[in-house]
Design a protein around this motif. Structure first.
Motif, PDB file in Angstrom:
ATOM      1  N   GLY A 280     -19.636 -19.055 -10.264  1.00  0.00           N
ATOM      2  CA  GLY A 280     -19.900 -17.655 -10.002  1.00  0.00           C
ATOM      3  C   GLY A 280     -18.657 -16.790 -10.075  1.00  0.00           C
ATOM      4  N   SER A 281     -18.829 -15.518  -9.733  1.00  0.00           N
ATOM      5  CA  SER A 281     -17.747 -14.539  -9.826  1.00  0.00           C
ATOM      6  C   SER A 281     -17.653 -13.714  -8.549  1.00  0.00           C
ATOM      7  CB  SER A 281     -17.982 -13.590 -11.001  1.00  0.00           C
ATOM      8  OG  SER A 281     -18.011 -14.272 -12.235  1.00  0.00           O
ATOM      9  N   LEU A 282     -16.453 -13.251  -8.288  1.00  0.00           N
ATOM     10  CA  LEU A 282     -16.190 -12.295  -7.211  1.00  0.00           C
ATOM     11  C   LEU A 282     -15.104 -11.344  -7.688  1.00  0.00           C
ATOM     12  CD1 LEU A 282     -15.994 -14.453  -3.932  1.00  0.00           C
ATOM     13  CD2 LEU A 282     -17.728 -12.744  -4.483  1.00  0.00           C
ATOM     14  N   ARG A 283     -15.114 -10.149  -7.137  1.00  0.00           N
ATOM     15  CA  ARG A 283     -14.019  -9.219  -7.402  1.00  0.00           C
ATOM     16  C   ARG A 283     -13.418  -8.783  -6.074  1.00  0.00           C
ATOM     17  NH1 ARG A 283     -13.690  -3.236 -10.230  1.00  0.00           N
ATOM     18  NH2 ARG A 283     -14.679  -2.613  -8.266  1.00  0.00           N
ATOM     19  N   LEU A 284     -12.143  -9.043  -5.922  1.00  0.00           N
ATOM     20  CA  LEU A 284     -11.413  -8.620  -4.736  1.00  0.00           C
ATOM     21  C   LEU A 284     -10.747  -7.271  -5.004  1.00  0.00           C
ATOM     22  CD1 LEU A 284      -9.632 -11.956  -3.712  1.00  0.00           C
ATOM     23  CD2 LEU A 284     -11.940 -11.155  -3.152  1.00  0.00           C
ATOM     24  N   SER A 285     -10.682  -6.464  -3.962  1.00  0.00           N
ATOM     25  CA  SER A 285     -10.017  -5.169  -4.049  1.00  0.00           C
ATOM     26  C   SER A 285      -8.936  -5.084  -2.990  1.00  0.00           C
ATOM     27  CB  SER A 285     -11.018  -4.030  -3.842  1.00  0.00           C
ATOM     28  OG  SER A 285     -12.030  -4.042  -4.820  1.00  0.00           O
ATOM     29  N   CYS A 286      -7.877  -4.376  -3.301  1.00  0.00           N
ATOM     30  CA  CYS A 286      -6.783  -4.152  -2.361  1.00  0.00           C
ATOM     31  C   CYS A 286      -6.430  -2.676  -2.414  1.00  0.00           C
ATOM     32  CB  CYS A 286      -5.587  -5.010  -2.712  1.00  0.00           C
ATOM     33  SG  CYS A 286      -4.112  -4.665  -1.721  1.00  0.00           S
ATOM     34  N   ALA A 287      -6.754  -1.965  -1.354  1.00  0.00           N
ATOM     35  CA  ALA A 287      -6.468  -0.540  -1.279  1.00  0.00           C
ATOM     36  C   ALA A 287      -5.144  -0.322  -0.566  1.00  0.00           C
ATOM     37  CB  ALA A 287      -7.593   0.174  -0.543  1.00  0.00           C
ATOM     38  N   ALA A 288      -4.268   0.424  -1.199  1.00  0.00           N
ATOM     39  CA  ALA A 288      -2.943   0.683  -0.645  1.00  0.00           C
ATOM     40  C   ALA A 288      -2.844   2.108  -0.124  1.00  0.00           C
ATOM     41  CB  ALA A 288      -1.879   0.453  -1.710  1.00  0.00           C
ATOM     42  N   SER A 289      -2.135   2.273   0.981  1.00  0.00           N
ATOM     43  CA  SER A 289      -1.888   3.606   1.531  1.00  0.00           C
ATOM     44  C   SER A 289      -0.498   3.639   2.147  1.00  0.00           C
ATOM     45  CB  SER A 289      -2.947   3.961   2.579  1.00  0.00           C
ATOM     46  OG  SER A 289      -2.919   3.043   3.650  1.00  0.00           O
ATOM     47  N   GLY A 290      -0.009   4.834   2.432  1.00  0.00           N
ATOM     48  CA  GLY A 290       1.330   4.970   2.990  1.00  0.00           C
ATOM     49  C   GLY A 290       2.329   5.294   1.898  1.00  0.00           C
ATOM     50  N   SER A 291       3.498   4.716   1.987  1.00  0.00           N
ATOM     51  CA  SER A 291       4.588   5.010   1.053  1.00  0.00           C
ATOM     52  C   SER A 291       4.441   4.207  -0.231  1.00  0.00           C
ATOM     53  CB  SER A 291       5.928   4.711   1.715  1.00  0.00           C
ATOM     54  OG  SER A 291       6.084   5.466   2.904  1.00  0.00           O
ATOM     55  N   ILE A 292       3.321   4.399  -0.896  1.00  0.00           N
ATOM     56  CA  ILE A 292       3.006   3.576  -2.056  1.00  0.00           C
ATOM     57  C   ILE A 292       3.885   3.885  -3.258  1.00  0.00           C
ATOM     58  CG2 ILE A 292       0.645   3.126  -1.341  1.00  0.00           C
ATOM     59  CD1 ILE A 292      -0.227   5.383  -3.189  1.00  0.00           C
ATOM     60  N   PHE A 293       4.545   5.041  -3.252  1.00  0.00           N
ATOM     61  CA  PHE A 293       5.396   5.396  -4.383  1.00  0.00           C
ATOM     62  C   PHE A 293       6.551   4.413  -4.533  1.00  0.00           C
ATOM     63  CE2 PHE A 293       8.902   6.809  -1.806  1.00  0.00           C
ATOM     64  CZ  PHE A 293       8.314   7.211  -0.625  1.00  0.00           C
ATOM     65  N   SER A 294       6.864   3.706  -3.442  1.00  0.00           N
ATOM     66  CA  SER A 294       7.979   2.762  -3.455  1.00  0.00           C
ATOM     67  C   SER A 294       7.593   1.386  -4.006  1.00  0.00           C
ATOM     68  CB  SER A 294       8.542   2.593  -2.042  1.00  0.00           C
ATOM     69  OG  SER A 294       7.566   2.001  -1.190  1.00  0.00           O
ATOM     70  N   ILE A 295       6.314   1.145  -4.146  1.00  0.00           N
ATOM     71  CA  ILE A 295       5.852  -0.169  -4.576  1.00  0.00           C
ATOM     72  C   ILE A 295       6.039  -0.336  -6.078  1.00  0.00           C
ATOM     73  CG2 ILE A 295       3.867  -1.706  -4.772  1.00  0.00           C
ATOM     74  CD1 ILE A 295       4.947  -1.407  -1.963  1.00  0.00           C
ATOM     75  N   ASN A 296       6.707  -1.415  -6.487  1.00  0.00           N
ATOM     76  CA  ASN A 296       6.901  -1.624  -7.912  1.00  0.00           C
ATOM     77  C   ASN A 296       6.186  -2.856  -8.444  1.00  0.00           C
ATOM     78  OD1 ASN A 296       8.608  -3.753  -7.068  1.00  0.00           O
ATOM     79  ND2 ASN A 296      10.339  -2.364  -6.986  1.00  0.00           N
ATOM     80  N   ALA A 297       5.575  -3.636  -7.587  1.00  0.00           N
ATOM     81  CA  ALA A 297       4.794  -4.786  -8.036  1.00  0.00           C
ATOM     82  C   ALA A 297       3.783  -5.140  -6.961  1.00  0.00           C
ATOM     83  CB  ALA A 297       5.687  -5.985  -8.318  1.00  0.00           C
ATOM     84  N   MET A 298       2.620  -5.585  -7.406  1.00  0.00           N
ATOM     85  CA  MET A 298       1.556  -6.008  -6.497  1.00  0.00           C
ATOM     86  C   MET A 298       1.110  -7.390  -6.913  1.00  0.00           C
ATOM     87  SD  MET A 298       0.863  -3.412  -4.423  1.00  0.00           S
ATOM     88  CE  MET A 298      -0.823  -3.739  -3.866  1.00  0.00           C
ATOM     89  N   GLY A 299       0.599  -8.135  -5.946  1.00  0.00           N
ATOM     90  CA  GLY A 299       0.148  -9.477  -6.279  1.00  0.00           C
ATOM     91  C   GLY A 299      -0.946  -9.951  -5.348  1.00  0.00           C
ATOM     92  N   TRP A 300      -1.601 -11.001  -5.804  1.00  0.00           N
ATOM     93  CA  TRP A 300      -2.587 -11.706  -4.995  1.00  0.00           C
ATOM     94  C   TRP A 300      -2.069 -13.119  -4.751  1.00  0.00           C
ATOM     95  CZ3 TRP A 300      -6.748  -9.658  -2.638  1.00  0.00           C
ATOM     96  CH2 TRP A 300      -7.226  -8.419  -3.095  1.00  0.00           C
ATOM     97  N   TYR A 301      -2.104 -13.528  -3.514  1.00  0.00           N
ATOM     98  CA  TYR A 301      -1.741 -14.864  -3.098  1.00  0.00           C
ATOM     99  C   TYR A 301      -2.952 -15.505  -2.423  1.00  0.00           C
ATOM    100  CZ  TYR A 301       3.203 -13.637  -3.746  1.00  0.00           C
ATOM    101  OH  TYR A 301       4.410 -13.258  -4.279  1.00  0.00           O
ATOM    102  N   ARG A 302      -2.906 -16.814  -2.306  1.00  0.00           N
ATOM    103  CA  ARG A 302      -3.963 -17.491  -1.560  1.00  0.00           C
ATOM    104  C   ARG A 302      -3.378 -18.659  -0.773  1.00  0.00           C
ATOM    105  NH1 ARG A 302      -7.379 -20.153  -6.628  1.00  0.00           N
ATOM    106  NH2 ARG A 302      -5.844 -21.785  -7.188  1.00  0.00           N
TER     107      ARG A 302
END
Length: 115
Positions: free
Chosen positions: A16-38
């Motif tokens: 099967g399939s799933l879609r995960l979402s990650c909503a960011a807020s705050g000082s997001i302008f500083s973020i230069n990379a995002m990732g998913w870990y498990r």
């Protein structure tokens, strides 16, 4: 400060399939990379997929061809589309963002794949 909130986890059958979402807020302008870990029970946390501000991506070998990471800058959201799920994908999935100095983490969302 950056806040990350994951959603979209759940129970799914193998294949099967799933879609995960990650909503960011705050000082997001500083973020230069995002990732998913498990992290599975009794195992170390591992990188699943990452995406830079420029859109470059990389994946763990175990998920290549099955998972896709993407980002919607207008919504400040990063997604992880997971297809052809396997029981070994069962874990708590965490969203992470970095500004090069600090790593920010979400609370995690449980993904369980039944055989």
């Amino acid at each position: 400060q950056v806040q990350l909130v994951e959603s979209g986890g759940g129970l799914v059958q193998a294949g099967g399939s799933l879609r995960l979402s990650c909503a960011a807020s705050g000082s997001i302008f500083s973020i230069n990379a995002m990732g998913w870990y498990r992290q599975a029970p009794g195992k170390q946390r591992e990188l699943v997929a990452a995406i830079t501000s420029g859109g470059s991506t990389n994946y763990a070998d175990s998920v290549k061809g099955r998972f896709t990471i993407s980002r919607d800058n207008a919504k400040n959201t990063v997604y992880l589309q997971m297809n052809s799920l396997k029981p070994e994908d069962t874990a708590v999935y965490y969203c992470s963002g970095t500004d090069g100095m600090y790593d920010y983490w979400g609370q995690g969302t449980q993904v369980t794949v039944s055989s």
